[in-house]
Write a protein that holds these residues in place. Structure first.
Motif: not given
Length: 375
Positions: A306-318, A322-336
């Motif tokens: 986390x310290x490194x991410x803050x220092x380099x202003x890293x990407x932080x959220x999907x 354009x990833x959304x709440x509605x995409x989470x269930x399908x993503x979870x199914x595929x990840x499993x």
């Protein structure tokens, strides 16, 4: 406790030197006895490719490059290689460019000389990936391993800082995943930890001074170690998640890896405290004192990242991609379906949902929020 493991080291030439790309590419083409090179480089890398192939006469320039390598694109490039009698491929660019070269090599056996301009690391693995009908398929085949890699920090000089950070953290993900991937062993763990140290140092240096060529060289060195460790250890949970996000939802490759990494680390680290402690040491800023009172090694590793991410202003959220709440269930199914059985923590619908939701919203990665009861 005695050690017992089987380690495979891939055979590949590495030519490393700032300003030496053109000479090294020409040397490798001559060594292979090739006379009809195909240069793969997207429009954005055309000038870099001309620099890297100065003194070489390509039989074919190929400039259509698409992330996640659609099957249709791979088939078109293969057909062009056959039409022009190509006997060597020179790829100049990032992971998508290397990926297309690998896709051609997969079915043709044409050798690849990879000239990376980012810190993706694909050039040092025998892993290929193709996307068809929203599903990314990966595999391992020795034919796709580039016979030579030419590293030249001059070719990454113009890589914008934001892209350098995302690309370097993509390399960092190779390091972290290699600590507990299905074929992890003490050798690739050692390579991964040194790669993580080099990348953390390099990214801080590049952000502080984009013209710091020593930092750019460290980034290439670190991404190579990361890729070598990953090629040996195999694809762990982090990469399985990101392949789903990239192949199914077309999220940008490097930024997705960078965003997801801290959450996978917070998810797995409590189950592997010894590795977490070693990783924390690799990631810490050597110029910053260790915070007093830190005892838990998993928390140390997550805090260091986390310290490194803050220092380099890293990407932080999907959600930024354009990833959304509605995409989470399908993503979870595929990840499993894709999650390795050997992952340090058993992946369930509940904890996978918590992980992806946290990465979606960008909540601060921490062990407590991603540690389900009974872990």
């Amino acid at each position: 406790m005695s050690m017992e493991f089987t380690h495979v080291t891939l055979g590949q030439r590495v030519l490393f030197g700032t300003g030496g790309a053109a000479a090294h590419v020409a040397e490798e083409i001559a060594r292979l006895g090739a006379t009809a090179p195909m240069v793969i480089a997207g429009d954005a890398e055309r000038e870099l490719a001309r620099t890297a192939t100065a003194g070489t006469t390509p039989a074919l320039w190929w400039d259509e490059v698409i992330q996640h390598v659609p099957v249709e694109l791979a088939e078109s490039a293969r057909a062009a290689a056959a039409e022009y009698g190509i006997d060597v491929i020179v790829s100049v660019g990032g992971g998508s460019t290397t990926g297309l070269a690998k896709a051609v090599a997969l079915t043709t056996g044409i050798p690849v000389i990879a000239v990376p301009t980012t810190y993706a690391g694909s050039e040092a693995t025998d892993v290929w990936g193709l996307t068809e009908q929203r599903t990314k398929t990966t595999g391992v085949d020795h034919k796709v391993l580039p016979v030579a890699v030419v590293y030249d920090a001059d070719l990454s000089r113009t890589l914008p800082v934001g892209l350098a950070v995302a690309s370097g953290l993509n390399g960092m993900a190779h390091c972290v995943d290699s600590l507990w991937a299905p074929r992890a062993d003490p050798i690739n763990q050692a390579l991964a930890l040194e790669g993580a140290r080099a990348l953390a140092l390099a990214l801080r240096g590049i952000v502080a001074d984009p013209d710091d060529m020593a930092a750019r060289e460290q980034a290439l060195y670190g991404c190579y170690l990361a890729a070598v460790s990953f090629a040996s250890a195999g694809s762990g949970l982090h990469h399985k998640i990101c392949h789903v996000l990239g192949g199914t939802f077309d999220l940008p490759h490097a930024q997705t890896h960078a965003t997801v990494l801290p959450y996978v680390l917070a998810f797995n680290a409590p189950a592997v405290p010894d590795l977490a402690e070693r990783l924390a040491t690799s990631l810490r800023d050597p110029d910053s004192p260790r915070r007093p009172g830190e005892q838990d090694s998993a928390a140390q590793a997550v805090d260091a990242l986390n310290d490194l991410y803050r220092a380099v202003d890293a990407p932080s959220r999907l959600s930024d991609y354009e990833f959304t709440d509605s995409s989470v269930p399908e993503a979870v199914e595929r990840v499993l379906k894709a999650a390795p059985a050997s992952n340090p923590v058993t992946v369930t619908e509940d904890n996978a949902t918590a992980l992806l939701t946290a990465a979606l919203t960008g909540s601060t990665p921490n062990v407590e929020s991603l540690a389900p009861a009974g872990r």
